[in-house]
Design a protein around this motif. Structure first.
Motif, PDB file in Angstrom:
ATOM      1  N   ALA A  10      39.140  81.449  31.240  1.00 61.11           N
ATOM      2  CA  ALA A  10      39.065  80.450  32.224  1.00 61.11           C
ATOM      3  C   ALA A  10      39.822  80.739  33.237  1.00 61.11           C
ATOM      4  O   ALA A  10      39.752  80.651  34.456  1.00 61.11           O
ATOM      5  CB  ALA A  10      39.279  79.016  31.651  1.00 61.11           C
ATOM      6  N   GLU A  11      41.200  81.174  32.982  1.00 62.69           N
ATOM      7  CA  GLU A  11      42.213  81.607  33.876  1.00 62.69           C
ATOM      8  C   GLU A  11      41.736  82.519  35.016  1.00 62.69           C
ATOM      9  O   GLU A  11      41.970  82.711  35.880  1.00 62.69           O
ATOM     10  CB  GLU A  11      43.583  81.867  33.265  1.00 62.69           C
ATOM     11  N   ARG A  12      41.156  83.610  34.019  1.00 65.34           N
ATOM     12  CA  ARG A  12      40.395  84.862  34.875  1.00 65.34           C
ATOM     13  C   ARG A  12      39.426  84.251  36.002  1.00 65.34           C
ATOM     14  O   ARG A  12      39.576  84.726  37.109  1.00 65.34           O
ATOM     15  CB  ARG A  12      40.132  85.670  34.066  1.00 65.34           C
ATOM     16  N   TRP A  13      38.519  83.277  35.497  1.00 64.97           N
ATOM     17  CA  TRP A  13      37.370  82.624  36.479  1.00 64.97           C
ATOM     18  C   TRP A  13      38.141  82.027  37.607  1.00 64.97           C
ATOM     19  O   TRP A  13      37.926  82.112  38.668  1.00 64.97           O
ATOM     20  CB  TRP A  13      36.779  81.735  35.631  1.00 64.97           C
ATOM     21  N   LEU A  14      39.173  81.114  37.500  1.00 68.92           N
ATOM     22  CA  LEU A  14      39.879  80.531  38.235  1.00 68.92           C
ATOM     23  C   LEU A  14      40.313  81.592  39.520  1.00 68.92           C
ATOM     24  O   LEU A  14      40.507  81.334  40.690  1.00 68.92           O
ATOM     25  CB  LEU A  14      41.141  79.645  37.893  1.00 68.92           C
ATOM     26  N   HIS A  15      41.269  82.655  38.725  1.00 67.77           N
ATOM     27  CA  HIS A  15      41.605  83.505  39.866  1.00 67.77           C
ATOM     28  C   HIS A  15      40.604  84.159  40.429  1.00 67.77           C
ATOM     29  O   HIS A  15      40.627  84.542  41.828  1.00 67.77           O
ATOM     30  CB  HIS A  15      42.446  84.670  38.777  1.00 67.77           C
ATOM     31  N   ASP A  16      39.402  84.734  39.785  1.00 69.65           N
ATOM     32  CA  ASP A  16      38.460  85.150  40.669  1.00 69.65           C
ATOM     33  C   ASP A  16      37.981  84.488  41.760  1.00 69.65           C
ATOM     34  O   ASP A  16      37.484  84.939  42.960  1.00 69.65           O
ATOM     35  CB  ASP A  16      37.189  85.627  39.472  1.00 69.65           C
ATOM     36  N   ILE A  17      37.700  83.106  41.406  1.00 69.08           N
ATOM     37  CA  ILE A  17      37.123  82.061  42.509  1.00 69.08           C
ATOM     38  C   ILE A  17      38.006  82.064  43.687  1.00 69.08           C
ATOM     39  O   ILE A  17      37.528  82.291  44.844  1.00 69.08           O
ATOM     40  CB  ILE A  17      37.079  80.667  41.833  1.00 69.08           C
ATOM     41  N   TYR A  18      39.203  82.156  43.337  1.00 65.64           N
ATOM     42  CA  TYR A  18      40.368  82.159  44.464  1.00 65.64           C
ATOM     43  C   TYR A  18      40.199  83.294  45.006  1.00 65.64           C
ATOM     44  O   TYR A  18      40.185  83.193  46.547  1.00 65.64           O
ATOM     45  CB  TYR A  18      41.652  81.957  43.861  1.00 65.64           C
ATOM     46  N   THR A  19      40.300  84.137  44.357  1.00 67.55           N
ATOM     47  CA  THR A  19      40.153  85.804  45.109  1.00 67.55           C
ATOM     48  C   THR A  19      38.927  85.667  45.958  1.00 67.55           C
ATOM     49  O   THR A  19      39.124  86.410  47.303  1.00 67.55           O
ATOM     50  CB  THR A  19      40.188  86.848  44.045  1.00 67.55           C
ATOM     51  N   TYR A  20      37.717  85.184  45.538  1.00 66.77           N
ATOM     52  CA  TYR A  20      36.472  85.584  46.341  1.00 66.77           C
ATOM     53  C   TYR A  20      36.690  84.679  47.599  1.00 66.77           C
ATOM     54  O   TYR A  20      36.264  85.091  48.773  1.00 66.77           O
ATOM     55  CB  TYR A  20      35.287  85.020  45.448  1.00 66.77           C
ATOM     56  N   ILE A  21      36.922  83.445  47.591  1.00 67.40           N
ATOM     57  CA  ILE A  21      37.119  82.457  48.574  1.00 67.40           C
ATOM     58  C   ILE A  21      38.133  82.926  49.646  1.00 67.40           C
ATOM     59  O   ILE A  21      37.942  82.686  50.866  1.00 67.40           O
ATOM     60  CB  ILE A  21      37.369  80.899  48.176  1.00 67.40           C
ATOM     61  N   ALA A  22      39.357  83.511  49.106  1.00 69.00           N
ATOM     62  CA  ALA A  22      40.414  83.623  49.896  1.00 69.00           C
ATOM     63  C   ALA A  22      40.208  84.905  50.845  1.00 69.00           C
ATOM     64  O   ALA A  22      41.070  84.993  51.964  1.00 69.00           O
ATOM     65  CB  ALA A  22      41.456  84.057  49.034  1.00 69.00           C
ATOM     66  N   GLN A  23      39.092  85.623  50.455  1.00 67.10           N
ATOM     67  CA  GLN A  23      39.005  86.627  51.489  1.00 67.10           C
ATOM     68  C   GLN A  23      38.548  86.116  52.818  1.00 67.10           C
ATOM     69  O   GLN A  23      38.887  86.823  54.029  1.00 67.10           O
ATOM     70  CB  GLN A  23      37.586  87.461  51.309  1.00 67.10           C
TER      71      GLN A  23
END
Length: 52
Positions: A10-23
């Motif tokens: 779940a923490e990885r998913w949150l990080h991945d979501i953040y990274t994707y949108i933060a681009q």
């Protein structure tokens, strides 16, 4: 009040979501991840939230 434990996945998913949108928009990414976190916190008080 129940304890909410975040799995590593779940923490990885949150990080991945953040990274994707933060681009495109780091502020929006932070807002989205914070919103997900805040909604998940509701489960601490309302254990059956979302179940019928």
């Amino acid at each position: 009040m129940a304890e909410l434990i975040w799995t590593a996945e779940a923490e990885r998913w949150l990080h991945d979501i953040y990274t994707y949108i933060a681009q495109d928009n780091p502020q929006a990414a932070a807002k989205v991840v914070n919103g997900i976190y805040q909604k998940a916190q509701l489960l601490r008080e309302f254990l059956f939230l979302g179940y019928k």
